[in-house]
Design a protein around this motif. Structure first.
Motif, PDB file in Angstrom:
ATOM      1  N   PHE A  76      -3.895  15.316  -6.003  1.00 36.33           N
ATOM      2  CA  PHE A  76      -3.280  15.421  -4.676  1.00 36.33           C
ATOM      3  C   PHE A  76      -1.878  15.982  -4.830  1.00 36.33           C
ATOM      4  CE2 PHE A  76      -0.872  13.849  -1.067  1.00 36.33           C
ATOM      5  CZ  PHE A  76      -1.762  13.916  -0.005  1.00 36.33           C
ATOM      6  N   SER A  77      -1.537  17.022  -4.052  1.00 38.23           N
ATOM      7  CA  SER A  77      -0.189  17.563  -4.156  1.00 38.23           C
ATOM      8  C   SER A  77       0.656  17.081  -2.987  1.00 38.23           C
ATOM      9  CB  SER A  77      -0.233  19.088  -4.190  1.00 38.23           C
ATOM     10  OG  SER A  77      -0.493  19.614  -2.922  1.00 38.23           O
ATOM     11  N   VAL A  78       1.768  16.457  -3.323  1.00 31.80           N
ATOM     12  CA  VAL A  78       2.618  15.810  -2.326  1.00 31.80           C
ATOM     13  C   VAL A  78       3.661  16.772  -1.779  1.00 31.80           C
ATOM     14  CG1 VAL A  78       4.305  13.983  -1.965  1.00 31.80           C
ATOM     15  CG2 VAL A  78       2.304  13.560  -3.404  1.00 31.80           C
ATOM     16  N   ASN A  79       3.768  16.835  -0.453  1.00 31.24           N
ATOM     17  CA  ASN A  79       4.806  17.652   0.175  1.00 31.24           C
ATOM     18  C   ASN A  79       5.995  16.811   0.603  1.00 31.24           C
ATOM     19  OD1 ASN A  79       3.310  19.989   0.008  1.00 31.24           O
ATOM     20  ND2 ASN A  79       2.349  19.676   1.979  1.00 31.24           N
ATOM     21  N   ALA A  80       5.708  15.737   1.300  1.00 34.02           N
ATOM     22  CA  ALA A  80       6.791  14.907   1.844  1.00 34.02           C
ATOM     23  C   ALA A  80       6.392  13.449   1.778  1.00 34.02           C
ATOM     24  CB  ALA A  80       7.068  15.303   3.290  1.00 34.02           C
ATOM     25  N   VAL A  81       7.358  12.605   1.500  1.00 29.78           N
ATOM     26  CA  VAL A  81       7.090  11.177   1.402  1.00 29.78           C
ATOM     27  C   VAL A  81       7.966  10.423   2.394  1.00 29.78           C
ATOM     28  CG1 VAL A  81       7.054   9.174  -0.110  1.00 29.78           C
ATOM     29  CG2 VAL A  81       6.579  11.433  -1.040  1.00 29.78           C
ATOM     30  N   VAL A  82       7.363   9.499   3.086  1.00 34.63           N
ATOM     31  CA  VAL A  82       8.095   8.645   4.008  1.00 34.63           C
ATOM     32  C   VAL A  82       8.082   7.235   3.456  1.00 34.63           C
ATOM     33  CG1 VAL A  82       8.102   7.633   6.314  1.00 34.63           C
ATOM     34  CG2 VAL A  82       7.475  10.023   6.017  1.00 34.63           C
ATOM     35  N   MET A 123       2.604  12.794   2.623  1.00 35.94           N
ATOM     36  CA  MET A 123       1.822  13.884   3.201  1.00 35.94           C
ATOM     37  C   MET A 123       1.623  14.940   2.123  1.00 35.94           C
ATOM     38  SD  MET A 123       1.431  12.844   6.304  1.00 35.94           S
ATOM     39  CE  MET A 123       0.667  14.304   7.027  1.00 35.94           C
ATOM     40  N   GLY A 124       0.480  15.559   2.133  1.00 32.55           N
ATOM     41  CA  GLY A 124       0.227  16.587   1.142  1.00 32.55           C
ATOM     42  C   GLY A 124      -1.149  17.188   1.328  1.00 32.55           C
ATOM     43  N   THR A 125      -1.688  17.720   0.239  1.00 39.60           N
ATOM     44  CA  THR A 125      -2.996  18.360   0.321  1.00 39.60           C
ATOM     45  C   THR A 125      -3.931  17.732  -0.699  1.00 39.60           C
ATOM     46  OG1 THR A 125      -1.782  20.389   0.801  1.00 39.60           O
ATOM     47  CG2 THR A 125      -4.134  20.599   0.418  1.00 39.60           C
ATOM     48  N   CYS A 126      -5.110  17.355  -0.229  1.00 41.15           N
ATOM     49  CA  CYS A 126      -6.066  16.693  -1.112  1.00 41.15           C
ATOM     50  C   CYS A 126      -6.775  17.729  -1.980  1.00 41.15           C
ATOM     51  CB  CYS A 126      -7.071  15.884  -0.295  1.00 41.15           C
ATOM     52  SG  CYS A 126      -8.308  16.881   0.548  1.00 41.15           S
ATOM     53  N   ALA A 138      -0.808  10.360  -7.618  1.00 40.04           N
ATOM     54  CA  ALA A 138      -1.166  11.583  -6.910  1.00 40.04           C
ATOM     55  C   ALA A 138      -1.694  12.629  -7.888  1.00 40.04           C
ATOM     56  CB  ALA A 138       0.046  12.119  -6.156  1.00 40.04           C
ATOM     57  N   ASP A 139      -0.994  12.785  -8.995  1.00 41.70           N
ATOM     58  CA  ASP A 139      -1.423  13.752 -10.017  1.00 41.70           C
ATOM     59  C   ASP A 139      -2.822  13.404 -10.508  1.00 41.70           C
ATOM     60  OD1 ASP A 139       0.909  15.090  -9.792  1.00 41.70           O
ATOM     61  OD2 ASP A 139       1.785  14.393 -11.676  1.00 41.70           O
ATOM     62  N   ALA A 140      -3.051  12.122 -10.713  1.00 40.43           N
ATOM     63  CA  ALA A 140      -4.319  11.675 -11.282  1.00 40.43           C
ATOM     64  C   ALA A 140      -5.517  12.107 -10.439  1.00 40.43           C
ATOM     65  CB  ALA A 140      -4.309  10.152 -11.429  1.00 40.43           C
ATOM     66  N   PRO A 187       0.795  -1.220   0.000  1.00 40.37           N
ATOM     67  CA  PRO A 187       0.000   0.000   0.000  1.00 40.37           C
ATOM     68  C   PRO A 187       0.830   1.272   0.000  1.00 40.37           C
ATOM     69  CG  PRO A 187      -0.004  -0.965   2.186  1.00 40.37           C
ATOM     70  CD  PRO A 187       0.770  -1.889   1.295  1.00 40.37           C
ATOM     71  N   VAL A 188       0.264   2.290  -0.611  1.00 42.13           N
ATOM     72  CA  VAL A 188       0.823   3.638  -0.587  1.00 42.13           C
ATOM     73  C   VAL A 188      -0.305   4.554  -0.118  1.00 42.13           C
ATOM     74  CG1 VAL A 188       1.712   5.537  -1.951  1.00 42.13           C
ATOM     75  CG2 VAL A 188       2.363   3.197  -2.513  1.00 42.13           C
ATOM     76  N   PHE A 189      -0.018   5.433   0.829  1.00 44.89           N
ATOM     77  CA  PHE A 189      -1.060   6.290   1.342  1.00 44.89           C
ATOM     78  C   PHE A 189      -0.807   7.747   1.008  1.00 44.89           C
ATOM     79  CE2 PHE A 189      -0.754   2.584   4.138  1.00 44.89           C
ATOM     80  CZ  PHE A 189      -2.018   2.058   3.942  1.00 44.89           C
ATOM     81  N   LEU A 190      -1.835   8.386   0.485  1.00 47.91           N
ATOM     82  CA  LEU A 190      -1.790   9.829   0.260  1.00 47.91           C
ATOM     83  C   LEU A 190      -2.594  10.457   1.387  1.00 47.91           C
ATOM     84  CD1 LEU A 190      -2.518   9.945  -3.593  1.00 47.91           C
ATOM     85  CD2 LEU A 190      -0.322   9.742  -2.423  1.00 47.91           C
ATOM     86  N   ILE A 191      -1.907  11.156   2.259  1.00 47.82           N
ATOM     87  CA  ILE A 191      -2.532  11.667   3.473  1.00 47.82           C
ATOM     88  C   ILE A 191      -2.652  13.178   3.412  1.00 47.82           C
ATOM     89  CG2 ILE A 191      -2.337  11.781   5.984  1.00 47.82           C
ATOM     90  CD1 ILE A 191      -0.215   9.424   5.625  1.00 47.82           C
ATOM     91  N   CYS A 192      -3.866  13.690   3.540  1.00 48.40           N
ATOM     92  CA  CYS A 192      -4.045  15.140   3.534  1.00 48.40           C
ATOM     93  C   CYS A 192      -3.727  15.700   4.916  1.00 48.40           C
ATOM     94  CB  CYS A 192      -5.464  15.515   3.148  1.00 48.40           C
ATOM     95  SG  CYS A 192      -5.728  17.300   3.194  1.00 48.40           S
ATOM     96  N   SER A 193      -2.743  16.579   4.977  1.00 44.87           N
ATOM     97  CA  SER A 193      -2.347  17.095   6.292  1.00 44.87           C
ATOM     98  C   SER A 193      -3.331  18.138   6.789  1.00 44.87           C
ATOM     99  CB  SER A 193      -0.924  17.664   6.247  1.00 44.87           C
ATOM    100  OG  SER A 193      -0.647  18.258   5.017  1.00 44.87           O
TER     101      SER A 193
END
Ligand SMILES: [Zn+2]
Ligand SMILES: [Zn+2]
Ligand SMILES: [Zn+2]
Ligand SMILES: [Zn+2]
Lengths: 160, 160
Positions: free
Chosen positions: B138-144, A148-151, B133-135, A106-112
């Motif tokens: 979602f705009s990504v700031n940081a990835v862990v 982490m990012g913005t949805c 994310a682009d699709a 899994p990969v998670f896109l999390i809106c901060s």
DNA sequence: GGCTTTTTGTTGTCTTATTACACTTACTGC
DNA sequence: GCAGTAAGTGTAATAAGACAACAAAAAGCC
């Protein structure tokens, strides 16, 4: 109203399908899909957001299904171990799996901003990660990818 | 004996270089590289393993540099914010950055048997992550990225 | 020196997670 | 069906991780 990941969908169906899926999988694997476990999964499915163990516990408490932390943690552990939910390490929180059943990384896109989470997948093998790991003789069991990012919704709010 | 990531190296040099690097960077950026901050970085550099905030605090306490949690957390926050250390979310622990200075998206290979950690990097843009994310907007700031597995040394031990 | 900003010392508290043990329910073999 | 065993639950207590708030000190600036 809610968002599947970040796109709209039939959420009631989304919940019942998730529960049914888990029930079937447990049946097949000889696992006990007990009331508490079922309910915790429903609670997680009800929102496409990460919920803390104590948030879940609060629901259970109100419904008389348990009041002490271990009740929530045990159910969550069960769901995570059997692939029905994931833990978002970054938030110390849990979320129902939207790709249950399939073996997946899994990969998670999390809106901060609003804490909503979208789950997607990737192929670890294809990436530099696999290469780098192989190069040093490290064998990978599990990979956690949390972005982490913005949805979209929150980006719109900011622009407004 | 120790391992840079998992390969052997001149560790004394590795520590002093890390500290010198940070000192220079702070100088340049007008940041105060205070005794506590320096010492915490040294403590982290001393082992290529993730250390909990309270482990670090224990060191500080013995050396009379502070005894309450905020002392450790503040120093660690400073180091993380300025790129001299990283937090391993999965372990609630911290590790000195081995690629300090460069702007980088870190990837951690974490041995679940001995807790040693190797840091490597990747290019988020190239991967499916960026695409996915682009699709959805979602705009990504940081990835862990944290990979759990077994390091070469521990694999050898198991085989033995 | 005087003023502002940053850092430190310290107390207290909050959130997150686990251990331990008694008890109940569910499965298994007979 | 019924003992025996494994799995799950209820509850209390506590450990581990993290932070808010405020006073005191140090550093940077004019
Ligand atoms: Zn839904
Ligand atoms: Zn959002
Ligand atoms: Zn080293
Ligand atoms: Zn780094």
């Amino acid at each position: 109203m809610s968002a599947f990941g970040f796109t709209s969908h039939d959420h009631a169906a989304c919940i019942s399908a998730g529960v049914a899926q888990a029930a079937t999988a447990c049946q097949a694997a000889g696992l006990q899909f007990t009331p508490v476990r079922r309910r915790v999964l429903e609670i997680l499915l009800a929102e496409h957001r990460a919920m803390g163990a104590y948030d879940v516990l609060e629901h259970l408490r109100r419904e008389g299904l348990g009041s002490q932390p271990p009740v929530a943690y045990r159910a969550l552990d069960f769901l995570v171990k059997n692939g029905f939910a994931h833990k978002i390490e970054r938030l110390n929180a849990f979320i129902a799996c939207t790709r249950s059943g399939k073996d997946h990384a899994p990969v998670f896109l999390i809106c901060s901003s609003c804490a909503s989470v979208m789950e997607t997948t990737w192929e670890p093998g294809e990436s530099q990660l696999g290469v780098a790991a192989d190069a040093v003789g490290f064998s990978v069991n599990a990979v956690v990818v949390e972005a982490m990012g913005t949805c979209p919704a929150c980006r719109a709010d900011i622009g407004r």
